[in-house]
Design a protein around this motif. Sequence first.
Motif, PDB file in Angstrom:
ATOM      1  N   UNK A 153      50.179 -10.830 -24.636  1.00 49.10           N
ATOM      2  CA  UNK A 153      50.182 -10.606 -23.192  1.00 49.10           C
ATOM      3  C   UNK A 153      49.764 -11.886 -22.479  1.00 49.10           C
ATOM      4  N   UNK A 154      49.722 -11.830 -21.145  1.00 46.40           N
ATOM      5  CA  UNK A 154      49.273 -13.000 -20.370  1.00 46.40           C
ATOM      6  C   UNK A 154      47.779 -13.255 -20.537  1.00 46.40           C
ATOM      7  N   UNK A 155      47.000 -12.254 -20.959  1.00 44.50           N
ATOM      8  CA  UNK A 155      45.577 -12.443 -21.215  1.00 44.50           C
ATOM      9  C   UNK A 155      44.686 -12.325 -20.002  1.00 44.50           C
ATOM     10  N   UNK A 156      45.242 -12.047 -18.831  1.00 40.16           N
ATOM     11  CA  UNK A 156      44.439 -11.900 -17.614  1.00 40.16           C
ATOM     12  C   UNK A 156      44.154 -10.427 -17.360  1.00 40.16           C
ATOM     13  N   UNK A 157      42.884 -10.060 -17.393  1.00 46.29           N
ATOM     14  CA  UNK A 157      42.453  -8.685 -17.127  1.00 46.29           C
ATOM     15  C   UNK A 157      41.331  -8.747 -16.091  1.00 46.29           C
ATOM     16  N   UNK A 158      41.659  -8.824 -14.813  1.00 49.15           N
ATOM     17  CA  UNK A 158      40.624  -9.044 -13.789  1.00 49.15           C
ATOM     18  C   UNK A 158      39.520  -7.985 -13.783  1.00 49.15           C
ATOM     19  N   UNK A 159      39.856  -6.748 -14.155  1.00 51.27           N
ATOM     20  CA  UNK A 159      38.834  -5.700 -14.196  1.00 51.27           C
ATOM     21  C   UNK A 159      38.179  -5.593 -15.564  1.00 51.27           C
ATOM     22  N   UNK A 160      38.702  -6.316 -16.547  1.00 48.78           N
ATOM     23  CA  UNK A 160      38.192  -6.230 -17.906  1.00 48.78           C
ATOM     24  C   UNK A 160      39.156  -5.496 -18.814  1.00 48.78           C
ATOM     25  N   UNK A 161      39.009  -5.659 -20.114  1.00 49.08           N
ATOM     26  CA  UNK A 161      39.865  -4.952 -21.068  1.00 49.08           C
ATOM     27  C   UNK A 161      39.693  -3.443 -20.900  1.00 49.08           C
ATOM     28  N   UNK A 162      40.782  -2.693 -20.827  1.00 49.20           N
ATOM     29  CA  UNK A 162      40.654  -1.232 -20.669  1.00 49.20           C
ATOM     30  C   UNK A 162      39.771  -0.595 -21.732  1.00 49.20           C
ATOM     31  N   UNK A 343      29.985   0.871 -10.307  1.00 47.36           N
ATOM     32  CA  UNK A 343      29.932   1.186  -8.882  1.00 47.36           C
ATOM     33  C   UNK A 343      31.011   2.220  -8.574  1.00 47.36           C
ATOM     34  N   UNK A 344      31.072   2.619  -7.327  1.00 50.32           N
ATOM     35  CA  UNK A 344      32.129   3.539  -6.891  1.00 50.32           C
ATOM     36  C   UNK A 344      33.499   2.880  -7.086  1.00 50.32           C
ATOM     37  N   UNK A 345      34.540   3.666  -7.385  1.00 50.55           N
ATOM     38  CA  UNK A 345      35.865   3.073  -7.644  1.00 50.55           C
ATOM     39  C   UNK A 345      36.366   2.160  -6.533  1.00 50.55           C
ATOM     40  N   UNK A 346      36.096   2.512  -5.262  1.00 49.08           N
ATOM     41  CA  UNK A 346      36.591   1.660  -4.179  1.00 49.08           C
ATOM     42  C   UNK A 346      35.869   0.310  -4.170  1.00 49.08           C
ATOM     43  N   UNK A 347      34.596   0.298  -4.552  1.00 48.23           N
ATOM     44  CA  UNK A 347      33.861  -0.967  -4.648  1.00 48.23           C
ATOM     45  C   UNK A 347      34.434  -1.808  -5.781  1.00 48.23           C
ATOM     46  N   UNK A 348      34.686  -1.187  -6.916  1.00 43.92           N
ATOM     47  CA  UNK A 348      35.265  -1.915  -8.041  1.00 43.92           C
ATOM     48  C   UNK A 348      36.609  -2.510  -7.656  1.00 43.92           C
ATOM     49  N   UNK A 349      37.440  -1.756  -6.957  1.00 48.75           N
ATOM     50  CA  UNK A 349      38.754  -2.289  -6.537  1.00 48.75           C
ATOM     51  C   UNK A 349      38.590  -3.505  -5.634  1.00 48.75           C
ATOM     52  N   UNK A 354      38.875  -9.420  -4.986  1.00 45.83           N
ATOM     53  CA  UNK A 354      38.266 -10.688  -4.582  1.00 45.83           C
ATOM     54  C   UNK A 354      38.171 -11.662  -5.742  1.00 45.83           C
ATOM     55  N   UNK A 355      38.188 -11.144  -6.963  1.00 47.87           N
ATOM     56  CA  UNK A 355      37.997 -11.994  -8.129  1.00 47.87           C
ATOM     57  C   UNK A 355      39.152 -12.961  -8.353  1.00 47.87           C
ATOM     58  N   UNK A 356      40.298 -12.621  -7.846  1.00 49.18           N
ATOM     59  CA  UNK A 356      41.463 -13.484  -8.043  1.00 49.18           C
ATOM     60  C   UNK A 356      41.230 -14.885  -7.501  1.00 49.18           C
ATOM     61  N   UNK A 357      40.283 -15.017  -6.570  1.00 48.14           N
ATOM     62  CA  UNK A 357      40.018 -16.324  -5.963  1.00 48.14           C
ATOM     63  C   UNK A 357      38.765 -16.979  -6.560  1.00 48.14           C
ATOM     64  N   UNK A 358      38.244 -16.385  -7.642  1.00 46.22           N
ATOM     65  CA  UNK A 358      37.046 -16.935  -8.284  1.00 46.22           C
ATOM     66  C   UNK A 358      37.355 -17.333  -9.722  1.00 46.22           C
TER      67      UNK A 358
END
Length: 499
Positions: A153-162, A343-349, A354-358
Amino acid sequence: MAQWTSAVGAAQLARQLRAQQPRPAGPGARRPPAYRALADGVRLLVLEGRVPVAARLPAERELALALSVSRTTVAAAYEALRTEGFLESRRGAGSWTAVPAGNPLPARGLEPLPPESLGSMIDLGCASLPAPEPWLTRAVQGAIEELAPYAHTHGDYPAGLPALRQMIADRYTGRGIPTMPEQIMVTTGAMGAIDAICHLFAGRGERIAVESPSYANILQLMREAGARLVPVAMEEGLGGWDMNRWRQVLRDAAPRLAYVVADFHNPTGALADEDQRRELVDAARSAGTVLVVDETMNELCLDPDVRMPRRVCAFDPAGSTVITVGSASKAFWAGMRIGWVRAAPDVIRSLVAARAYADMGTPVLEQLAVNWLMRTGGWEEAVQVRRDQARENRDALVAAVRRELPDWEFSVPRGGLTLWVRTGGLSGSRLAVAGERVGVRVPSGPRFGVDGAFEGYVRLPFTVAGPVADEAAARLAAAAQLVGSGAGAGIEAPRTFVA
């Protein structure tokens, strides 16, 4: 605009001043004037962090009534504090505590001691232990065996590995806190998690309430993000949070965020009880403050008879107030830079977006290694080894310090990795400087406070045992002699990493 961020009531300040134990006077010594004793008492409270920097002091008349002294005495004490730089005033805004410009402030550069220097220098700056083997090697080998599907895969998992998100969620659920993987984001260590939370919730100039003292690297992270830190003094010893102060700060300062370490607090080692946890969540909810709870020390209970309280997020079933941060760095190994946010799902989203820019995401191989540990039971075995080692180190260090430095004061924590020590009236900053000269590195108290508080403290981690602990205490005693004789003065404070 007023420059104070919290307030100290007259009755509260009077209680703290009366609780101070005066240093014994030498033969023939004269007692200082009443105003001088009052000014010295307030100054000591500020330097030790018992009264926060930028805290509004009571009016002269109110404090005079609370102390049963004349208003002239209080006015003279306030004027002495202003002259010395420990008090600032403005007509119409009152007077608030400060620290003189010459006092040591937390350093900007907090780098670790190079490994090649460890032979000649005992490093008590970093509260981290070597990797627990053979579990680190086994985890990496297990991760490599499971890497192939991800390598395609591309190896990018912004939320982490499922798989790891599910594993972490299941561990919370197993502890009675129902959690979905959508409530978990995997991060690059706890620092990465808190950095992301601060950028999402607290823009430049926002107020963040923090324990006083608190974890030095997080304080520095928040300063550099432009936050206005509002310190909330801890109870004495291992008492944990002072809920009266927390309620007052949350009500009066209305901080956007509050950051706390509930489990074996870094640096004091305090463990907040269930009543404190429930009350703090309720107070934060009422104030509209988001409560960020650092759980990186949660699994480091060193004494088997301690009954751990429920996690703070258990008192926030709706998930509207508490954000929890965890990490593998303290419980397993600092080199395993895996952390997470619950955290709450909406906070995680929002955090993921925002992580895409970090930093885009967390290394896949390390995530697989932590998942392997948690899935196979290796995590529990490795953490037990870590507890046993930290307990042995704690007991050796406590015995050595008590023997070599009997006038230093501390409470022995039941878990965690740190000992918070009052240095018998010596400057912690000068002890850090003198320590470098005699071969021991130790972080001074002001690094754990806001704007120079806790000058009379140092933090000692449970990272050495046996003869090394004995030698570390002997070198600290030599540093104390240098400072006591005046040879440790006038040197710039060292740059010490305080993980």
